[in-house]
Design an enzyme around this catalytic site. Structure first.
Site, PDB file in Angstrom:
ATOM      1  N   GLU A 118      24.613  43.849  41.457  1.00 19.74           N
ATOM      2  CA  GLU A 118      25.336  43.210  42.559  1.00 19.74           C
ATOM      3  C   GLU A 118      26.812  43.255  42.189  1.00 19.74           C
ATOM      4  O   GLU A 118      27.197  42.737  41.140  1.00 19.74           O
ATOM      5  CB  GLU A 118      24.900  41.748  42.740  1.00 19.74           C
ATOM      6  CG  GLU A 118      23.535  41.585  43.373  1.00 19.74           C
ATOM      7  CD  GLU A 118      23.421  42.197  44.755  1.00 19.74           C
ATOM      8  OE1 GLU A 118      24.455  42.416  45.424  1.00 19.74           O
ATOM      9  OE2 GLU A 118      22.284  42.485  45.151  1.00 19.74           O
ATOM     10  N   LYS A 162      23.287  37.275  28.936  1.00 17.26           N
ATOM     11  CA  LYS A 162      24.683  37.348  28.492  1.00 17.26           C
ATOM     12  C   LYS A 162      25.602  36.888  29.608  1.00 17.26           C
ATOM     13  O   LYS A 162      25.774  37.566  30.616  1.00 17.26           O
ATOM     14  CB  LYS A 162      25.063  38.778  28.096  1.00 17.26           C
ATOM     15  CG  LYS A 162      26.363  38.793  27.320  1.00 17.26           C
ATOM     16  CD  LYS A 162      27.220  40.005  27.574  1.00 17.26           C
ATOM     17  CE  LYS A 162      28.390  39.823  28.487  1.00 17.26           C
ATOM     18  NZ  LYS A 162      29.317  38.746  28.262  1.00 17.26           N
ATOM     19  N   GLU A 203      38.763  45.018  46.611  1.00 19.28           N
ATOM     20  CA  GLU A 203      38.364  43.630  46.368  1.00 19.28           C
ATOM     21  C   GLU A 203      39.392  42.962  45.453  1.00 19.28           C
ATOM     22  O   GLU A 203      39.750  43.491  44.413  1.00 19.28           O
ATOM     23  CB  GLU A 203      36.985  43.563  45.713  1.00 19.28           C
ATOM     24  CG  GLU A 203      36.528  42.116  45.568  1.00 19.28           C
ATOM     25  CD  GLU A 203      35.142  41.982  44.943  1.00 19.28           C
ATOM     26  OE1 GLU A 203      34.897  42.615  43.912  1.00 19.28           O
ATOM     27  OE2 GLU A 203      34.330  41.213  45.503  1.00 19.28           O
ATOM     28  N   CYS A 243      31.853  36.938  45.828  1.00 23.56           N
ATOM     29  CA  CYS A 243      31.703  38.333  46.268  1.00 23.56           C
ATOM     30  C   CYS A 243      31.455  38.379  47.769  1.00 23.56           C
ATOM     31  O   CYS A 243      31.654  39.406  48.403  1.00 23.56           O
ATOM     32  CB  CYS A 243      30.633  39.065  45.474  1.00 23.56           C
ATOM     33  SG  CYS A 243      29.139  38.130  45.292  1.00 23.56           S
TER      34      CYS A 243
HETATM   35  P1  ADP Z   1      34.900  40.590  35.979  1.00 23.71           P
HETATM   36  O1  ADP Z   1      36.019  41.557  36.160  1.00 23.71           O
HETATM   37  O2  ADP Z   1      34.599  39.760  37.156  1.00 23.71           O
HETATM   38  O3  ADP Z   1      34.946  39.824  34.699  1.00 23.71           O
HETATM   39  P2  ADP Z   1      33.031  42.386  34.741  1.00 23.71           P
HETATM   40  O4  ADP Z   1      32.208  43.423  35.406  1.00 23.71           O
HETATM   41  O5  ADP Z   1      34.056  42.805  33.776  1.00 23.71           O
HETATM   42  O6  ADP Z   1      33.611  41.521  35.917  1.00 23.71           O
HETATM   43  O7  ADP Z   1      32.081  41.323  34.009  1.00 23.71           O
HETATM   44  C1  ADP Z   1      30.833  40.927  34.477  1.00 23.71           C
HETATM   45  C2  ADP Z   1      29.906  40.785  33.291  1.00 23.71           C
HETATM   46  O8  ADP Z   1      29.739  42.071  32.681  1.00 23.71           O
HETATM   47  C3  ADP Z   1      30.441  39.875  32.187  1.00 23.71           C
HETATM   48  O9  ADP Z   1      29.368  39.156  31.613  1.00 23.71           O
HETATM   49  C4  ADP Z   1      31.012  40.860  31.200  1.00 23.71           C
HETATM   50  O10 ADP Z   1      31.054  40.371  29.878  1.00 23.71           O
HETATM   51  C5  ADP Z   1      30.015  41.987  31.302  1.00 23.71           C
HETATM   52  N1  ADP Z   1      30.543  43.285  30.846  1.00 23.71           N
HETATM   53  C6  ADP Z   1      31.814  43.742  30.922  1.00 23.71           C
HETATM   54  N2  ADP Z   1      31.907  44.974  30.394  1.00 23.71           N
HETATM   55  C7  ADP Z   1      30.665  45.331  29.984  1.00 23.71           C
HETATM   56  C8  ADP Z   1      30.102  46.487  29.379  1.00 23.71           C
HETATM   57  N3  ADP Z   1      30.840  47.545  29.081  1.00 23.71           N
HETATM   58  N4  ADP Z   1      28.773  46.469  29.108  1.00 23.71           N
HETATM   59  C9  ADP Z   1      27.990  45.438  29.417  1.00 23.71           C
HETATM   60  N5  ADP Z   1      28.475  44.321  29.992  1.00 23.71           N
HETATM   61  C10 ADP Z   1      29.780  44.256  30.275  1.00 23.71           C
END
Ligand code: ADP
Length: 478
Positions: free
Chosen positions: A248, A173, A380, A282
């Protein structure tokens, strides 16, 4: 006509519902394409397809997997310019940076093609007479991969390649704003000769598609790179159901500049580390910790260097810094710039959006002279915004470097072997750089951090085997 990117489940291209624009952050008037998002049920189907494909794939020969990964790596390398262009268009890093990332993705597939042939095991003498003991590694199973947007080719590569090399099946994903890069990887894998269900791509929202992965009982392991709040939430869910997980997350990486440093080198390390790739790494050097004796000289030099940087269309030659990747990230960056002002930090460079001939998320490289407690020095930001801190001496610089919740990477610029050696030993991080930018790592050695930055086994290099395999100890009466 704009391209529509699709998901890939059980060997079939699958369209999702609706139409989400895939934005070009350098020119909002010309999107890269669009995609349909999956619902939780389709994401669950992908996990089921991966589970069904697992037994046969786990028994595939190392040679089959090596050949396949090698073909994927060769194609990515052969098409690095084209894939780099797509990356630059979709994520916004400059074309040379993007081509470099595409090449790296290809090298990673090649590396793990080799590793598929070198899956380690051990045979030991038993403590008991007449018994043999052997330790082998088996695939961990169905692996979920949740990736961020900032390295949309390299990060998926460094998760997908080892997962497949060690005989796992994958549900990938990607982040919502980089479907085209994810689709490009899936498209190459779809022609590489994988049995249906071994590799699946699910496009959609983290809250639905990502959640469907982590909640699915047939998922055996989850590799995540992204933000701290999402990573921590996933860790709790994984713990509740006993899911193997690797995280990470963020960094607030220090670059220490000592009085004895070659200041030309130090300024280049700082500018590269803090601002290249629009600071969206990062491993970015978001805290520049400079010893008092050279502080003013360093400030004058970095201001002069920043004035030479060109912000603009990442596809154009001569551009040093592309746009911020999304409106949401730009809003975050601007809110931290406001926080810098509110906390009384002194703006030394930038601080505002850049006007350009196209309408995009352009932001000037921004440098604040900050205090250690300021939000811009602690949290960050993930943009081209760095905090400069003043240190009395080496001991103070080291204390400041370690005064953070994070522990991904740390750098030092010095000509002293004594300080370099001490820093390598005492920096509370997973990766240390001496006279190099904190960002920019090799693909064949472990990547990862300590403290709030990372959780679980390291990624990349031979150490990836820890996460992507499960160890078995077998005893045989001889
Ligand atoms: P950023 O703020 O850099 O977008 P996120 O942690 O929100 O970082 O996103 C990193 C990845 O995690 C993306 O692929 C996002 O779709 C996914 N993601 C965000 N929220 C969830 C969740 N609740 N469960 C699983 N995956 C998630």
């Amino acid at each position: 006509m704009s391209q529509r990117f699709q998901s890939y489940i059980d060997g079939q291209w699958v369209d999702g519902s609706g139409s989400t624009a895939d934005e070009n952050p350098a020119d909002l008037s010309t999107p890269v394409g669009e995609y349909g998002v999956l619902d939780a049920a389709l994401a669950a189907q992908a996990v089921e397809a991966a589970a069904t494909a697992l037994p046969a794939w786990a028994l595939s020969t190392p040679q089959q997997r090596a050949d396949l990964l090698d073909r994927v790596g060769s194609e990515i390398l052969a098409r690095k310019e084209e894939l780099g262009r797509l990356l630059a268009l979709e994520e916004g890093k400059t074309l040379p940076e993007s081509i470099g990332e595409a090449a790296r993705a290809g090298q990673i597939f090649k590396f793990f093609a080799g590793e598929a042939l070198r899956i380690p095991g051990e045979k030991l003498a038993s403590t008991r007479p007449g018994v043999d003991v052997e330790i082998t590694r088996e695939p961990v199973g169905v692996v979920g991969i949740i990736a961020p947007w900032n390295f949309p080719l390299a990060i998926p590569a460094w998760k997908i390649a080892p997962a497949l090399a060690y005989g796992n099946t994958v549900v990938f994903k990607p982040a919502e704003i980089v479907p085209a890069c994810a689709w490009a990887i899936a498209e190459i894998l779809s022609r590489a000769g994988l049995p249906p269900g071994v590799f699946n791509l699910v496009l959609g929202a983290g809250r639905t598609v990502g959640q469907a992965l982590v909640e699915h009982p047939r998922l055996d392991a989850l590799s995540f790179t992204g933000s701290v709040p999402t990573g921590n939430a996933l860790l709790k869910q994984a713990a509740a159901r006993g899911l193997k997980i690797q995280l990470e997350m963020g960094g607030k990486n220090p670059l220490v500049v000592l009085a004895d440093a070659d200041l030309e080198v130090a300024v280049e390390c700082a500018v590269n580390g803090a601002y290249f790739s629009t600071g969206q790494r990062c491993t970015a050097s978001s805290r520049l910790i400079v010893e008092n004796a050279v502080y003013d000289d360093f400030v004058a030099r970095i201001q002069a260097r920043l004035a030479t940087l060109k912000v603009g269309d990442p596809l154009q030659p001569g551009i040093d810094i592309g746009p911020v990747a999304s409106q949401a990230q730009l809003d975050t960056d601007l809110s931290y710039i406001r926080a810098g002002h509110d906390d009384g930090a002194e703006l030394l460079f930038g601080g505002e959006r850049v006007e350009y001939r196209t309408q995009g998320h352009f932001l000037a490289p921004t440098l604040f002279a900050a205090k250690p407690g300021d939000r811009i020095a602690r949290e960050e930001i993930f943009g081209p915004v760095a905090a400069l801190l003043r240190a009395d001496d080496y001991a103070h610089a080291l204390a400041l470097a370690n005064d953070t919740a994070f522990g991904l990477c740390g750098g030092i610029c010095t000509t002293s072997l004594k300080y370099a050696t001490h820093f390598k030993r005492h920096a509370q991080v997973g990766m240390v750089m001496v006279n190099l930018p904190t960002a920019g790592v090799d693909p064949h050695v472990p990547f990862g951090g300590r403290k709030a930055s990372s959780y679980g086994p390291r990624e990349q290099g031979r150490y990836a085997v820890e996460f992507y395999t499960s160890v078995k100890t077998a005893y045989t009466a001889a």
